[in-house]
Scaffold this active site. Structure first.
Site, PDB file in Angstrom:
ATOM      1  N   GLU A 156       5.975   9.386   1.047  1.00  0.00           N
ATOM      2  CA  GLU A 156       5.364   9.973  -0.156  1.00  0.00           C
ATOM      3  C   GLU A 156       6.402  10.409  -1.186  1.00  0.00           C
ATOM      4  O   GLU A 156       6.516  11.587  -1.530  1.00  0.00           O
ATOM      5  CB  GLU A 156       4.453  11.146   0.247  1.00  0.00           C
ATOM      6  CG  GLU A 156       3.253  10.699   1.054  1.00  0.00           C
ATOM      7  CD  GLU A 156       2.217  11.803   1.283  1.00  0.00           C
ATOM      8  OE1 GLU A 156       2.558  12.979   1.135  1.00  0.00           O
ATOM      9  OE2 GLU A 156       1.069  11.459   1.619  1.00  0.00           O
ATOM     10  N   GLU A 318      -2.216   6.533   5.970  1.00  0.00           N
ATOM     11  CA  GLU A 318      -2.583   7.797   6.610  1.00  0.00           C
ATOM     12  C   GLU A 318      -4.025   8.139   6.269  1.00  0.00           C
ATOM     13  O   GLU A 318      -4.480   7.936   5.135  1.00  0.00           O
ATOM     14  CB  GLU A 318      -1.721   8.962   6.102  1.00  0.00           C
ATOM     15  CG  GLU A 318      -0.280   8.932   6.529  1.00  0.00           C
ATOM     16  CD  GLU A 318       0.499  10.130   5.976  1.00  0.00           C
ATOM     17  OE1 GLU A 318      -0.122  11.185   5.721  1.00  0.00           O
ATOM     18  OE2 GLU A 318       1.708   9.988   5.784  1.00  0.00           O
TER      19      GLU A 318
HETATM   20  C1  GLA Z   1       0.986  13.746   3.956  1.00  0.00           C
HETATM   21  C2  GLA Z   1       2.272  13.386   4.676  1.00  0.00           C
HETATM   22  C3  GLA Z   1       2.194  13.554   6.166  1.00  0.00           C
HETATM   23  C4  GLA Z   1       1.421  14.776   6.547  1.00  0.00           C
HETATM   24  C5  GLA Z   1       0.050  14.715   5.922  1.00  0.00           C
HETATM   25  C6  GLA Z   1      -0.834  15.872   6.312  1.00  0.00           C
HETATM   26  O1  GLA Z   1       0.168  12.701   3.695  1.00  0.00           O
HETATM   27  O2  GLA Z   1       2.741  12.108   4.368  1.00  0.00           O
HETATM   28  O3  GLA Z   1       3.509  13.615   6.653  1.00  0.00           O
HETATM   29  O4  GLA Z   1       2.096  15.909   6.102  1.00  0.00           O
HETATM   30  O5  GLA Z   1       0.205  14.748   4.526  1.00  0.00           O
HETATM   31  O6  GLA Z   1      -2.105  15.750   5.750  1.00  0.00           O
END
Ligand code: GLA
Ligand code: ZN
Length: 689
Positions: A156, A318
């Site tokens: 991210e 994710e």
């Molecule tokens: C983000 C991050 C993850 C985790 C999630 C939790 O998407 O990339 O590492 O922290 O949030 O929701």
């Protein structure tokens, strides 16, 4: 004709299922148990190493890959794959202590301490070098490993740094963009408030302690941050390519995250991926759960991700198998929602369903974040069974790998447009409702099962029948000509109030809005715009016999543009105020096509009726030939020959759908379906003809 993309990696011509896996937080006896559980959960792809730098290089230049060697081997032995991350998302303490320059400096010029994650300078040569080194080592060691499927770059990417090096890089970026200070001073309109720069060294990034009122500066800083992040990312990719030139790369994006223009990053990636965390199960105004509006909003973002590489399937990198701990209320998913939300991503073009996280962390900030394996440590949980169920469903859908959809409709959602518009003071404060407007227009298509691409203004329009450009405030050079060419050749354009206002530098078009060629295409001139207070309304009153057969009246909120018709026809007028009777909706015949101008923000019923008429007139592609009940969505994937229509019930109640005389097989159950079919609460069917 076949129209199909290769799998993300030819090694695995299947839908991927798995999640963020942090074996570096656990001991080897747990790893063995993880492998057993992964098989039970029908998982085949684990994202490893995401924040593992301290475990991979515990001291400068001392590398400890043994644990990762074992994990990679165990994945391969168990028939699973690794989505292998580069560790730049978080750095070891030694690195920050030895080289403080790697830490970010805030807009107030204060350097951060060691801590958190995503806390690195985008420019620091040391950080880039250290990242390059560890990435190259990973590539050298695992580039040919049977488990390696795709590189997961960092995590991210986000944020900005105001250190001396980043500021110098910004000035160099500006010099390359403008050539001369005169050009920059003009583009930024710096005569305003005596801001004329006489030396490049006088320019600093926007800061609450300094400049925030020069909109050209704000805009260019955002562009620079995207470019500098992309440059940082390319340095990471270059390191991987030295030893693993053919392994695809991705990075996990964040939907409509405003900090980065993903259209600039996507060309450097082999596959796009994103992290999706919707707030399901919020009660509506009447207290009952209403997931329908949100489902459409999530679909909109999935469609951005599919559109980012022209239709190529993306990865849902994710999502949460249960509760997201950082939300106001960490709601668990109600029965059925896990499969529905997972398959919704697949319906819109994802070839994966992946989670954060595989095993719930024992300590620190994410110890209560949903996971496949809970602290109890075994498989006998509702969440685990839901995940395993998704795994078995994905196995039944192997035929859809690489398939896509080629919509007739595109909506423009453009990052730079959002940046510029939301920075402006006027016609209302702060957020101008741009993203919301794009999502509301999108909803009218989602309700009817009409697939949509969501693109930025630089993409090719010629492949669409209908181009929807809500609030196209910024018009970059050439965009108006391309829109004109699109309509002239027979395309249909819908645009709205607050379009054609500024150029790429956020300088207002002179000589009448909408600027450039748009005025000619639309056949109107917008003289002034009235902003409405929250709750205030006007009305759109369609003319009798209007070509779209709109009946109305419809409520209108937020903005009322006061336009003069030049060549266009008036289809509806305002109902109230001193401008009652003036045009609220116009249509202009231009070349072979039509251009509609929505002078005001009509309610959902207005957008629904408008697009129902246009979709019928233009005979646009639909995902399924059936009238969809409220809250039931349909989305198509196809390999060019065979079609797969995902039918999804987002209602918390059953629904029934009339398929007429057509007959389909549901790939998930093998059932043959025709006539009226019942959809259970949160039910999903994948219909193939
Ligand atoms: C983000 C991050 C993850 C985790 C999630 C939790 O998407 O990339 O590492 O922290 O949030 O929701
Ligand atoms: Zn910096």
């Amino acid at each position: 004709m076949k129209d199909i993309y290769p799998p993300i990696n030819g090694k695995a011509p299947v839908l991927l299922h798995g999640g963020d896996y942090n074996p570096d937080q656990w001991t080897p006896d747990v790893w063995a148990e993880d492998m057993r559980l992964m098989k039970l959960a029908h998982c085949n792809a684990m994202s490893v190493g995401i924040f593992a730098w301290a475990a991979l290089e515990p001291a400068e230049g001392r590398f400890t890959f043994d644990w990762l060697d074992r994990i990679m081997d165990m994945l391969a032995e168990n028939g699973a794959y690794a989505v292998l991350a580069t560790p730049s998302g978080a750095r070891p303490a030694w690195l920050a202590r030895t080289y403080p320059e790697v830490l970010r400096v805030r807009a107030n010029r204060q350097r951060n301490l060691f801590g958190q994650r995503h806390n690195h300078c985008l420019t620091s040569p040391v950080y880039r070098q250290k990242t390059y080194t560890i990435n190259a080592k990973l590539a050298e060691r695992y580039g040919n490993h049977p488990a390696l499927l795709v590189w997961h770059l960092s995590n991210e990417y986000s944020g900005e740094c105001h250190c001396d090096m980043c500021r110098a890089a910004f000035r160099a970026w500006l010099q390359a963009r403008y050539g001369t200070l005169d050009a920059l001073n003009h583009a930024w309109w710096t005569a305003f408030w005596s801001h004329t720069y006489s030396d490049w060294g006088e320019i600093d990034p926007p800061s609450e302690m300094g400049e925030t009122s020069v909109h050209g500066l704000n805009l260019d800083w955002k562009r620079f941050i995207t470019d500098q992040t992309t440059d940082f990312m390319r340095n990471e990719i270059a390191a991987l390519r030295t030893y693993a030139p053919d392994v695809p790369v991705t990075t996990n994006m964040m939907g409509t995250f405003p900090g980065l223009n993903y259209w600039k990053m996507a060309p450097h990636l082999d596959v796009v991926s994103w992290d999706s965390y919707p707030r399901w199960h919020k009660p509506g105004p009447d207290g009952a759960i209403d997931d329908i509006g949100l489902a459409s909003e999530v679909a909109f973002v999935h469609d951005i991700n599919r559109s980012l590489k022209g239709g190529r399937p993306f990865m849902l990198m994710e999502s949460v198998p249960s509760a997201t701990n950082w939300m106001d209320a960490a709601k668990v998913k109600r029965p059925g929602m896990h499969a529905l939300s997972s398959l919704q991503a697949v319906a819109h073009g994802s070839d994966t369903v992946q989670y954060f996280q595989w095993r719930k962390s024992r300590g620190s900030a994410e110890k209560f974040h949903g996971a496949v394996v809970d602290h109890v440590g075994h498989e006998n949980t509702r969440v685990f069974r839901d995940v395993a169920d998704v795994g078995t469903k994905l196995e039944k859908l192997a035929d859809i790998v690489g398939t896509t959809v080629r919509p007739d409709v595109a909506i423009i959602y453009d990052w730079e447009n959002a940046w510029a518009m939301n920075d402006a003071q006027g016609p209302r404060r702060g957020d101008k409702g741009y993203l919301d407007a794009c999502k509301r227009h999108y909803r009218a298509f989602w309700d009817r099962g009409v697939p949509v691409d969501v693109i930025d203004m630089d993409q090719d329009f010629t492949k669409y029948k209908l181009l929807v450009a809500p609030m196209l405030y910024m018009v970059r050079p050439g965009v108006d000509e391309r829109i004109a060419a699109f309509v002239r050749a027979g395309g249909t354009l819908v645009t709205t109030y607050w379009s054609g206002i500024v150029d790429q530098n956020d300088l207002v078009f002179l000589g009448g809005w909408p600027g450039g060629k748009l005025r000619e295409v639309l056949g109107i001139w917008a003289e002034e715009i009235d902003a409405l207070y929250p709750g205030e309304a006007n009305h759109i009153v369609p003319d009798e016999d209007n070509v779209l057969c709109l009946s109305g009246p419809y409520a209108a909120h937020d903005y009322c543009d006061l336009v003069h018709v030049e060549d266009a026809e008036v289809l509806a007028t305002y109902g109230q105020d001193f401008y009652a009777g003036r045009p609220a909706l116009t249509m202009n015949h231009y070349g072979e096509g039509e251009a509609y101008y929505l002078a005001t923000n009509g309610d959902d019923r207005f957008l629904s009726d408008l697009y129902a008429a246009l979709c019928a007139d233009l005979n646009v592609l639909r995902s399924l030939r059936a009238d969809l009940p409220r809250g039931v969505s349909a989305q198509l994937r196809s390999d060019g020959e065979r079609t797969f229509a995902f039918v999804m019930n987002f209602n918390a109640q059953p629904a029934s759908l009339d398929l007429g005389t057509a007959s389909y097989t549901d790939l998930l159950t093998g059932e043959v379906l025709t006539g009226v079919v019942e959809l259970g609460v949160y039910d999903v069917k994948v219909l193939t003809a």
